[in-house]
Design a protein around this motif. Structure first.
Motif, PDB file in Angstrom:
ATOM      1  N   GLY A   1       0.931  -1.080  -0.078  1.00 22.86           N
ATOM      2  CA  GLY A   1       0.214  -0.062   0.020  1.00 22.86           C
ATOM      3  C   GLY A   1       0.984   1.194   0.017  1.00 22.86           C
ATOM      4  N   ILE A   2       0.346   2.387  -0.777  1.00 20.75           N
ATOM      5  CA  ILE A   2       1.195   3.510  -0.846  1.00 20.75           C
ATOM      6  C   ILE A   2       0.320   4.641  -0.368  1.00 20.75           C
ATOM      7  CG2 ILE A   2       2.601   4.812  -2.323  1.00 20.75           C
ATOM      8  CD1 ILE A   2       3.783   2.589  -3.837  1.00 20.75           C
ATOM      9  N   ASP A   3       0.864   5.730   0.246  1.00 23.07           N
ATOM     10  CA  ASP A   3      -0.115   6.847   0.216  1.00 23.07           C
ATOM     11  C   ASP A   3       1.189   8.097   0.839  1.00 23.07           C
ATOM     12  OD1 ASP A   3      -2.070   8.568   0.360  1.00 23.07           O
ATOM     13  OD2 ASP A   3      -3.028   7.985   2.217  1.00 23.07           O
ATOM     14  N   GLU A   4       0.645   9.350   0.719  1.00 18.69           N
ATOM     15  CA  GLU A   4       1.635  10.356   0.990  1.00 18.69           C
ATOM     16  C   GLU A   4       0.815  11.278   1.760  1.00 18.69           C
ATOM     17  OE1 GLU A   4       0.448  13.498  -0.194  1.00 18.69           O
ATOM     18  OE2 GLU A   4      -1.097  12.426  -1.042  1.00 18.69           O
ATOM     19  N   VAL A   5       1.620  12.214   2.393  1.00 21.31           N
ATOM     20  CA  VAL A   5       1.020  13.296   3.437  1.00 21.31           C
ATOM     21  C   VAL A   5       1.848  14.409   2.970  1.00 21.31           C
ATOM     22  CG1 VAL A   5       0.957  13.935   5.686  1.00 21.31           C
ATOM     23  CG2 VAL A   5       0.600  11.634   5.142  1.00 21.31           C
TER      24      VAL A   5
END
Length: 253
Positions: free
Chosen positions: A74-78
């Motif tokens: 899973g990949i996400d950014e902030v």
């Protein structure tokens, strides 16, 4: 002699969820109001736990659908929106039968819960990668391209090569691994949710450190976002080295 209500309360509070039904049977005939109240509290706690188990199973739908790919990341950014600080990407591969509860979109969790879950995720994950793009890089190539760079870096730091990427909304250029972009994926996939928590906690901790270096801007509380006090500090002191120069021109002339 009947057990004291205090003792029954302590047993119900200390019992594992699996043991609670047996305790309910044991005390359901007790007519004392205090016992009934404690049993009812424990039943509500068990119901909430079972509801969370069901929710988490629902968050594994994409992981189950694409299980044939092996390791799923899973990949996400902030940090795409702030006026200061880096954008941070998280890449997380969870175990096949992940038993971590309460994972969700990091924005829906309290700071305390994010910190708790961060420690659990870092302990139980098969692999975790974190990528950064600096304010200078964001100004140089724009926030979207800088976000892609941070995501690629996060994937490159994984100690296990994933067979599939589940991304929050985007498709990352220059990656050969198959990708599945999922709108609002951090609330729909346990892997993306875990990545969002890792990225959020990592960036928040970094902004607290920056607050010690540049205390005028309130980074510990606003994390670089455009809070009114932050904008007023920008007007008074001008930008510091971690401000994104292309982001605040409409706030400060």
């Amino acid at each position: 002699m009947a057990e004291a209500i205090r003792e029954i309360k302590e047993k119900l509070q200390a019992a594992d969820y699996e043991r609670l039904p047996d305790l309910f049977k044991r005390y359901e005939q007790d007519e004392r109001n205090g016992v009934r109240l404690e049993v009812e509290k424990a039943k509500k706690r068990l119901a909430a736990y079972e509801k969370e188990l069901e929710r988490i199973e629902g968050l594994k739908a994409y992981e189950k659908e694409y299980a044939a790919y092996g390791s799923i990341c899973g990949i996400d950014e902030v940090g795409r929106g702030p006026l200061a600080g880096p954008v941070v990407a998280g890449a997380v591969i969870l175990p096949k039968n992940c038993d971590i509860l309460y994972i969700n979109d990091s924005k829906k969790l309290s700071e305390k819960k994010r910190e708790e879950l961060y420690d659990v995720i870092m302990e139980k994950a098969v692999a975790v990668g974190i990528g950064y793009s600096t304010p200078e890089r964001i100004d140089e190539i724009n926030i979207l391209q800088a976000t892609y760079e941070a995501m690629r870096e996060a994937v490159s730091k994984l100690e296990v090569q994933p067979g599939l990427l589940l991304n929050d909304a985007v498709t990352i250029p220059q990656i050969s691994i198959r990708q599945i972009p999922i709108i609002k994926g951090d609330a729909k996939s346990i892997s993306i949710g875990a990545a969002s928590i890792v990225a959020k906690v990592t960036r928040d901790r970094l902004m607290v450190q920056y607050d010690g270096i540049f205390p005028e801007y309130g980074f510990a509380s606003n994390k670089g976002y455009g809070a009114q006090a932050h904008i007023e500090a920008l007007k008074k002191y001008g930008p510091c080295p971690i401000h994104r120069k292309t982001f605040f021109t409409h706030f400060v002339s």
